[in-house]
Design a protein around this motif. Structure first.
Motif, PDB file in Angstrom:
ATOM      1  N   LEU A 106      92.294  90.087 -17.530  1.00  0.00           N
ATOM      2  CA  LEU A 106      91.950  88.832 -17.064  1.00  0.00           C
ATOM      3  C   LEU A 106      92.779  88.148 -16.030  1.00  0.00           C
ATOM      4  O   LEU A 106      92.555  86.969 -15.457  1.00  0.00           O
ATOM      5  CB  LEU A 106      91.962  87.947 -18.356  1.00  0.00           C
ATOM      6  N   LYS A 107      93.425  89.093 -15.193  1.00  0.00           N
ATOM      7  CA  LYS A 107      94.304  88.438 -14.092  1.00  0.00           C
ATOM      8  C   LYS A 107      93.181  87.992 -13.148  1.00  0.00           C
ATOM      9  O   LYS A 107      92.120  88.388 -12.672  1.00  0.00           O
ATOM     10  CB  LYS A 107      94.924  89.888 -13.322  1.00  0.00           C
ATOM     11  N   GLY A 108      93.712  86.863 -12.691  1.00  0.00           N
ATOM     12  CA  GLY A 108      93.001  85.902 -11.461  1.00  0.00           C
ATOM     13  C   GLY A 108      91.753  84.998 -12.103  1.00  0.00           C
ATOM     14  O   GLY A 108      90.920  84.676 -11.466  1.00  0.00           O
ATOM     15  N   LYS A 109      91.776  85.359 -13.250  1.00  0.00           N
ATOM     16  CA  LYS A 109      90.455  84.560 -14.166  1.00  0.00           C
ATOM     17  C   LYS A 109      90.913  83.345 -14.945  1.00  0.00           C
ATOM     18  O   LYS A 109      92.207  82.944 -15.101  1.00  0.00           O
ATOM     19  CB  LYS A 109      89.993  85.323 -15.301  1.00  0.00           C
ATOM     20  N   LYS A 110      90.032  82.420 -15.140  1.00  0.00           N
ATOM     21  CA  LYS A 110      90.442  81.474 -16.016  1.00  0.00           C
ATOM     22  C   LYS A 110      89.797  81.678 -17.591  1.00  0.00           C
ATOM     23  O   LYS A 110      88.886  82.336 -17.630  1.00  0.00           O
ATOM     24  CB  LYS A 110      89.297  80.049 -15.623  1.00  0.00           C
ATOM     25  N   ALA A 111      90.737  81.364 -18.524  1.00  0.00           N
ATOM     26  CA  ALA A 111      90.530  81.391 -19.808  1.00  0.00           C
ATOM     27  C   ALA A 111      90.986  80.370 -20.830  1.00  0.00           C
ATOM     28  O   ALA A 111      91.970  79.659 -20.217  1.00  0.00           O
ATOM     29  CB  ALA A 111      90.984  82.880 -20.084  1.00  0.00           C
ATOM     30  N   THR A 112      90.523  80.324 -21.843  1.00  0.00           N
ATOM     31  CA  THR A 112      91.176  79.523 -23.047  1.00  0.00           C
ATOM     32  C   THR A 112      91.625  80.416 -24.187  1.00  0.00           C
ATOM     33  O   THR A 112      91.170  81.672 -24.115  1.00  0.00           O
ATOM     34  CB  THR A 112      90.260  78.442 -23.645  1.00  0.00           C
ATOM     35  N   VAL A 113      92.531  80.039 -25.012  1.00  0.00           N
ATOM     36  CA  VAL A 113      92.846  80.993 -25.951  1.00  0.00           C
ATOM     37  C   VAL A 113      93.002  79.969 -27.330  1.00  0.00           C
ATOM     38  O   VAL A 113      93.449  78.665 -27.094  1.00  0.00           O
ATOM     39  CB  VAL A 113      93.950  81.835 -25.708  1.00  0.00           C
ATOM     40  N   TYR A 114      93.357  80.576 -28.470  1.00  0.00           N
ATOM     41  CA  TYR A 114      93.738  79.564 -29.605  1.00  0.00           C
ATOM     42  C   TYR A 114      95.110  78.975 -29.134  1.00  0.00           C
ATOM     43  O   TYR A 114      95.996  79.487 -28.732  1.00  0.00           O
ATOM     44  CB  TYR A 114      93.945  80.464 -30.944  1.00  0.00           C
ATOM     45  N   PRO A 115      95.140  77.691 -29.474  1.00  0.00           N
ATOM     46  CA  PRO A 115      96.231  76.839 -28.885  1.00  0.00           C
ATOM     47  C   PRO A 115      97.559  76.973 -29.259  1.00  0.00           C
ATOM     48  O   PRO A 115      98.101  75.963 -30.144  1.00  0.00           O
ATOM     49  CB  PRO A 115      95.576  75.477 -28.962  1.00  0.00           C
ATOM     50  N   THR A 116      98.285  78.267 -29.147  1.00  0.00           N
ATOM     51  CA  THR A 116      99.633  78.181 -29.504  1.00  0.00           C
ATOM     52  C   THR A 116     100.476  78.579 -28.322  1.00  0.00           C
ATOM     53  O   THR A 116     100.077  79.217 -27.461  1.00  0.00           O
ATOM     54  CB  THR A 116      99.693  79.370 -30.608  1.00  0.00           C
ATOM     55  N   THR A 117     101.898  78.023 -28.211  1.00  0.00           N
ATOM     56  CA  THR A 117     102.778  78.350 -27.140  1.00  0.00           C
ATOM     57  C   THR A 117     102.499  79.742 -26.658  1.00  0.00           C
ATOM     58  O   THR A 117     102.576  79.932 -25.597  1.00  0.00           O
ATOM     59  CB  THR A 117     104.143  77.678 -27.447  1.00  0.00           C
ATOM     60  N   ASP A 118     102.822  80.617 -27.600  1.00  0.00           N
ATOM     61  CA  ASP A 118     103.267  82.050 -27.405  1.00  0.00           C
ATOM     62  C   ASP A 118     101.810  82.821 -26.688  1.00  0.00           C
ATOM     63  O   ASP A 118     101.856  83.355 -25.765  1.00  0.00           O
ATOM     64  CB  ASP A 118     103.659  82.880 -28.530  1.00  0.00           C
ATOM     65  N   LEU A 119     100.448  82.267 -27.237  1.00  0.00           N
ATOM     66  CA  LEU A 119      99.255  82.852 -26.684  1.00  0.00           C
ATOM     67  C   LEU A 119      99.169  82.372 -25.042  1.00  0.00           C
ATOM     68  O   LEU A 119      98.649  83.071 -24.355  1.00  0.00           O
ATOM     69  CB  LEU A 119      98.233  82.572 -27.724  1.00  0.00           C
TER      70      LEU A 119
END
Length: 174
Positions: free
Chosen positions: A122-135
């Protein structure tokens, strides 16, 4: 359209069933491939022993169900409890890499965007993730721009903060 669901772990309640429901609601023909011997779902393709050549050529979209395994595999933390999914990590990574690099519509919910980011996919991409600080930190440390939205589409990659029938059908309808 045909969709393949790659299942590593179904411990996150509803993740798999909502994905199946959303894909079918969109009129997709859905197949399930297992990369874990400890998952108890109906499946069409057993990938626990390895990946067969050209498996993705029959599918338009691939969604990765990682459950809690994806979180712990991404963060490197020890999985709590007695039952640990027996995931064929090499097959999971290989099919994920083929999916992203081959330009397939690749759907990454919850913690799987962080897993993909650690692989450099995903380098250089925009993304979301489950919202935890570590992720979120894993995304940012691997050259991914974190966007705090329910879903983010960047090219052929769709990342989801959570899996709901509504968010998945909305993302796939764009």
């Amino acid at each position: 359209m045909k969709a393949l669901i790659i299942v590593a772990d179904v411990s996150y309640k509803g993740e798999y069933s909502m994905a199946v429901q959303a894909l079918r609601q969109l009129g997709m023909e859905v197949s399930t491939g297992l990369v874990s011997k400890s998952v108890n779902v109906n499946f069409d393709i057993d990938l626990t022993g390895g990946l067969s050549e050209g498996i993705l050529s029959n599918y338009d979209a691939v969604i990765y169900i990682g459950g809690y395994w994806a979180y712990y595999a991404s963060t490197g933390k020890e999985i709590p409890g007695r039952v640990k999914p027996m995931v064929n990590k090499e097959v999971f990574e290989e099919i994920l890499t083929q999916s992203v690099n081959g330009g397939k519509t690749t759907i990454l919910p919850l913690a799987t965007p962080a897993y993909a980011a650690k692989l450099g996919l995903l380098k250089g991409k925009k993304a979301t993730v489950y919202p935890t600080t570590d992720l979120i930190t894993i995304l940012r440390n691997n050259g991914v721009e974190y966007i705090n939205d329910n879903f983010v589409i960047d090219g052929s990659i769709i990342t989801l903060k959570k899996v709901t029938v509504e968010s998945l059908t909305k993302a796939l309808s764009k």
